[in-house]
Design an enzyme around this catalytic site. Structure first.
Site, short mmCIF file in Angstrom:
data_model
loop_
_atom_site.label_atom_id
_atom_site.label_comp_id
_atom_site.label_asym_id
_atom_site.label_seq_id
_atom_site.Cartn_x
_atom_site.Cartn_y
_atom_site.Cartn_z
N CYS A 116 0.81 -1.22 0.00
CA CYS A 116 0.00 0.00 0.00
C CYS A 116 0.85 1.27 0.00
CB CYS A 116 -0.94 0.01 1.21
SG CYS A 116 -2.11 -1.36 1.22
N HIS A 256 -4.26 7.15 1.80
CA HIS A 256 -4.49 5.83 1.22
C HIS A 256 -5.91 5.40 1.59
CE1 HIS A 256 -4.42 1.65 0.36
NE2 HIS A 256 -4.17 1.25 1.59
N ASN A 286 -10.34 -0.47 -2.07
CA ASN A 286 -8.93 -0.39 -1.70
C ASN A 286 -8.09 -1.14 -2.74
OD1 ASN A 286 -6.38 -0.62 -0.60
ND2 ASN A 286 -7.04 -1.40 1.37
#
Length: 330
Positions: A116, A256, A286
């Site tokens: 990520c 994020h 996501n």
């Protein structure tokens, strides 16, 4: 070697697959009540790639959009960085193929597997290359996580998506553009909170092994939440301090898009008005490293970035690895 004063965002791009998967499809499969996923994550839908689509297919679309958005000659790009956890192959890297398919004849290329956090790490490295080499860098973050989801594990099955986002970073003479503050962090004591157990050199996949060992698992969702909030908050404070700015001076907060509750908590910890937060998680879920450049591109389309704006980008993910960047628009 030409040293330049700073970097600037010259172009932005993104791509999402056509297939839109709403929560109801997943909630029915997992036996969850209607609305359960959105209440806990903020996600209403996500995009999943078609069976024929490869990782580089998504990346090429986003990269081409960023280059075209910049109006830059492809021969000018000096480096291509591909941030991904789902490359087309373990070997060779996908970056050189991406650069080739985009027609970048003078670009080096490599993959960065920062999960990520991959995009922010790539952005930091790209800024250094631009400053020291005086050449533009194409950063693409892309993932096809739908093929790594364990459909039986609630923690990962409800979250992950497929997407690509891209930023073209170019030289600038403005002191107010580019990376004004950076803080990167890692905490390997939480190395296995999110993982794909098998498939690497430590546990090669062999005949007879449970194929679920090749799928993503989240060992402790509560710990992931608390550690992500802690890391993103601390890194953001340090990056803002390095940029000599206060939270009130952040024009847009671009976290994020892991879970809406995570970045709401970080926003509250930092004292940033929630109205400044860029949200894409509701529609796109996501997609790991791709969420921040995807959010940047969509935010710019909705309300174009203006010279002098300062953006706070922050992330945390598997590893644990994370960081924050204050990015000036010039």
């Amino acid at each position: 070697m030409m040293l330049v004063r700073s970097s600037r965002i010259a172009g932005l791009g993104h791509y999402v697959p056509e297939r839109r998967v709403e929560n109801g499809e997943i909630e029915t499969r997992l036996g969850l009540e209607a609305g359960w996923i959105e209440r806990r994550t903020g996600i209403r839908a996500r995009r999943w790639a078609a069976p024929h689509q490869a990782l580089t297919d998504l990346a090429v679309e986003a990269g081409a959009m960023a280059i075209n958005n910049a109006g830059m000659a492809r021969a000018d790009v000096g480096l291509t960085l591909l941030a991904t956890s789902t490359p087309d192959h373990l070997l060779p890297p996908s970056g050189p193929l991406l650069s080739h398919r985009l027609g970048l004849p003078n670009s080096g290329a490599l993959d960065l597997t920062g999960a990520c956090s991959g995009f922010l790490y790539a952005l930091t490295l790209a800024d250094g290359f631009v400053r020291t080499q005086g050449k533009p860098v194409l950063i693409v973050a892309a993932n096809i996580l739908s093929r790594r989801i364990n459909p039986e594990e609630q923690g990962s099955a409800i979250l992950f998506a497929d997407a690509a986002g891209a930023v073209l970073l170019a030289p600038s003479d403005s002191a107010g553009s580019g990376l004004l503050g950076v803080d990167l962090a890692a905490d390997g004591s939480h190395y296995d909170l999110i993982s794909i157990p098998a498939g690497g050199s430590r546990r090669p996949f062999i005949e007879g092994m449970d194929p679920r060992e090749l799928l993503m698992t989240m060992r402790d969702g509560r710990s992931v939440f608390s550690q992500a909030v802690r890391m993103m908050t601390k890194c953001s404070m340090r990056a803002m301090q390095q940029a000599d700015m206060a939270a009130a001076e952040v024009d847009r907060f671009v976290p994020h898009q892991a879970n809406i509750r995570i970045f709401d908590a970080v926003c509250e910890n930092l004292g940033i008005a929630s109205s400044k937060t860029v949200h894409t998680i509701e529609e796109f879920g996501n997609s790991s490293a791709a969420t921040i450049p995807l959010s940047l591109s969509l935010s710019n389309i909705s309300r174009p970035f203006a010279t002098g704006e300062r953006l706070l980008l922050t992330t945390a993910g598997a590893g644990l690895a994370g960081g924050s960047v204050v990015l000036g628009i010039g």
